[in-house]
Structures are given as C-alpha cells and as structure tokens.
Design an enzyme around this catalytic site. Structure first.
Site, PDB file in Angstrom:
ATOM      1  NE  ARG A  43     -87.963 -16.671  10.844  1.00  0.00           N
ATOM      2  CZ  ARG A  43     -87.283 -17.510  11.608  1.00  0.00           C
ATOM      3  NH1 ARG A  43     -87.854 -18.636  12.019  1.00  0.00           N
ATOM      4  NH2 ARG A  43     -86.056 -17.217  11.963  1.00  0.00           N
TER       5      ARG A  43
ATOM      6  CD  GLU B  75     -71.526 -17.450   7.543  1.00  0.00           C
ATOM      7  OE1 GLU B  75     -71.939 -17.019   8.635  1.00  0.00           O
ATOM      8  OE2 GLU B  75     -70.339 -17.776   7.357  1.00  0.00           O
ATOM      9  CG  ASN B  76     -76.498 -12.256   8.616  1.00  0.00           C
ATOM     10  OD1 ASN B  76     -76.333 -12.050   9.811  1.00  0.00           O
ATOM     11  ND2 ASN B  76     -77.300 -13.224   8.187  1.00  0.00           N
ATOM     12  CD1 TRP B  77     -70.627 -10.345   4.857  1.00  0.00           C
ATOM     13  CD2 TRP B  77     -71.130  -8.327   4.043  1.00  0.00           C
ATOM     14  NE1 TRP B  77     -69.886  -9.412   5.565  1.00  0.00           N
ATOM     15  CE2 TRP B  77     -70.178  -8.160   5.070  1.00  0.00           C
ATOM     16  CE3 TRP B  77     -71.605  -7.186   3.370  1.00  0.00           C
ATOM     17  CZ2 TRP B  77     -69.690  -6.918   5.457  1.00  0.00           C
ATOM     18  CZ3 TRP B  77     -71.115  -5.951   3.758  1.00  0.00           C
ATOM     19  CH2 TRP B  77     -70.177  -5.819   4.788  1.00  0.00           C
TER      20      TRP B  77
ATOM     21  CB  SER C 120     -73.595 -14.240  10.546  1.00  0.00           C
ATOM     22  OG  SER C 120     -74.261 -14.379   9.303  1.00  0.00           O
TER      23      SER C 120
ATOM     24  CG  ASP D  35     -82.899 -16.176  13.544  1.00  0.00           C
ATOM     25  OD1 ASP D  35     -83.035 -15.253  12.720  1.00  0.00           O
ATOM     26  OD2 ASP D  35     -82.838 -17.371  13.219  1.00  0.00           O
TER      27      ASP D  35
ATOM     28  CG  HIS E 185     -83.608  -6.007  10.831  1.00  0.00           C
ATOM     29  ND1 HIS E 185     -83.362  -7.279  11.314  1.00  0.00           N
ATOM     30  CD2 HIS E 185     -83.553  -6.098   9.476  1.00  0.00           C
ATOM     31  CE1 HIS E 185     -83.161  -8.099  10.274  1.00  0.00           C
ATOM     32  NE2 HIS E 185     -83.277  -7.410   9.152  1.00  0.00           N
TER      33      HIS E 185
END
Ligand code: IPE
Ligand code: IPE
Ligand code: MG
Length: 232
Positions: free
Chosen positions: A19, A62-64, A60, A15, A32
């Site tokens: 940032r 949720e990353n969509w 993840s 992660d 990335h």
C-alpha cells in the site's frame, strides 16, 4: 524506560509495504525495498534498548499466493538483506535466527540463512528471529508430527514447546502490527496465547524508532494478569 517493564520478546507483523508503494504510484516491490530499511532500523534500535528476542514476520506460508515475481523479489531481498547486514549484526551483538518451513525455500536462500546463523551464533545480545515461510499452525503441526516420530504417545505443553522451531523462544510479550489491519494472520499462534497486542495505521516503510518506543511505553503501562488477579 525501566528494564523490568521492557517486553522480553517482541513480535512484529511488518505490514503495508504494498500500500505504501501504491500510494506513491510505485510498484509493490519498492515498498518492500524501503520496508527492509525500516527493518534494519528497528533491529538496531531494539537491540540497543535491551530487547532479548525480536521476531519479525517476513514471509508467511500464505504469501505464496502472490505473483511469482513478487515472491522471488522478496526472497532476493531477504538474501541481500541478511548477507549485507552481517557486519551490522556483529557490531550490535545480534544473533540471527530464521524459522519456518525452510526446506521449501530456494536453496540459495537456505544457504544464506545458514551462513548468517552460523556467523552470528556467538552473539549474546538480542536474538533477531526472521519468520520466513512461517505459519503458526504449520509450526504446531510440524511439532506434533516430530513428537509422534520420536515416539511420544501423549502431548503436553512441555513436550510441544520442545518441538517448536526455536524451543528456547519465549512466549510473545508484545505483538506490533503496522498498516491498520487488526489480525494475527497466522503468526506465532502458540506463543501468543497471552500476548499484548498493539496496532498502528502507519505503513511499515513509514514506521519509526520513535513509534516503536511508543509501543514499548504503552506496553509498560499494561496490567498483565494471565487469568489471575492482581493484589496490591
Ligand atoms: C508486508 O507488506 C510484507 C509482506 C507480507 C511480505 P504487504 O506486501 O503485505 O503490504 P500490503 O498489505 O499489500 O500493503
Ligand atoms: C502478514 O501480512 C505476513 C507478513 C507480514 C509477512 P499479510 O499482508 O500477508 O497478511 P494478510 O493477508 O493481510 O492477513
Ligand atoms: Mg499485507
């Protein structure tokens, strides 16, 4: 480091890429890109150190929620990464595996993953597991549904384990998360019941092999009790 005190299965929540880029005034995707270089270094180092399983949280379920451009960039990056690193995996005897709801991924990426899984399937050193479109809860739900389809009327730990994405993947010994966030974010929910947790403020693109070794060293000093008592 003593081999006995090495964790068998290490997981990493990689992660802080966004940032890292933001602090440099760069677009998130640059984070990335550099993060992928860190991933390469850590895969090689972990295999050389004798880690048996390294699970890397790459995307993840949720990353969509992220902008389409970022999501597509990540898929492209993963595709280039795995195909471009085939030689490196082979040289290091690393077996590549991927886990998650793969059918929801673009077909070119599914094909790429299949190809590298196949071409490294004989590698007997470390297994590098990339968690892509992965969610720990989804993994459990998918497992239960497949068990029901197979006619199971009752779920035991053993049955559930046998339906996880990679049944032979052992429980997670050590979980590392970079970037200072102190949470699990739906990674390896079932496998982390007794995991040792290790957090660092370092952002993933800045994470080094030295820091990875520090996490392993800290782990080797922990006393794991699994609910029992340690009698000396
Ligand atoms: C981790 O870095 C990579 C992925 C989740 C794909 P982030 O993109 O989450 O970086 P931050 O948390 O925004 O800094
Ligand atoms: C977790 O990081 C997922 C990956 C590293 C792939 P996130 O950046 O998505 O997690 P949250 O949203 O901060 O919990
Ligand atoms: Mg993040």
């Amino acid at each position: 480091m003593e081999v006995e005190s090495l964790p068998c299965h290490v997981g990493i929540i990689m992660d802080g890429n966004g940032r890292w880029a933001k602090r440099r005034g760069l677009p998130r995707i640059e984070g990335h890109r550099v993060g992928a270089e860190t991933t390469e270094k850590i895969v090689v180092a972990a295999s050389k150190l004798g880690i048996k399983y390294l699970s890397l949280f790459a995307f993840s379920t949720e990353n969509w929620k992220r902008p389409k451009e970022e999501v597509n960039f990540l898929f492209n990056l993963m595709y280039q990464y795995v195909l471009g690193k085939l030689e490196l995996f082979l040289e290091n005897n690393v077996r590549f595996r991927v886990m998650g709801r793969l059918r929801e991924l673009p077909s070119y990426l599914q094909e790429g993953f299949k190809e590298i899984e196949l071409k490294t399937s004989h590698c007997s050193g470390m297994t590098a597991v990339f968690a892509v479109n992965y969610g720990g809860r989804q993994e459990i739900i998918d497992a239960v549904n497949r068990a029901i389809k197979d006619g199971h009327l009752e779920i035991t730990e053993e049955v559930l384990r046998s339906y996880l994405y990679i049944p032979e993947l052992p429980d997670l010994d050590l979980l590392i998360r970079t970037s200072g966030e102190l949470r699990i974010s739906n990674f390896l929910i079932w496998q982390s019941a007794y995991t040792e947790l290790w957090f660092t403020n370092t952002l993933w693109p800045d994470f080094t092999v030295e820091e990875f070794k520090k996490a392993l060293l800290d782990y080797s000093k922990r006393e794991r009790r699994f609910g029992g008592i340690n009698e000396k």
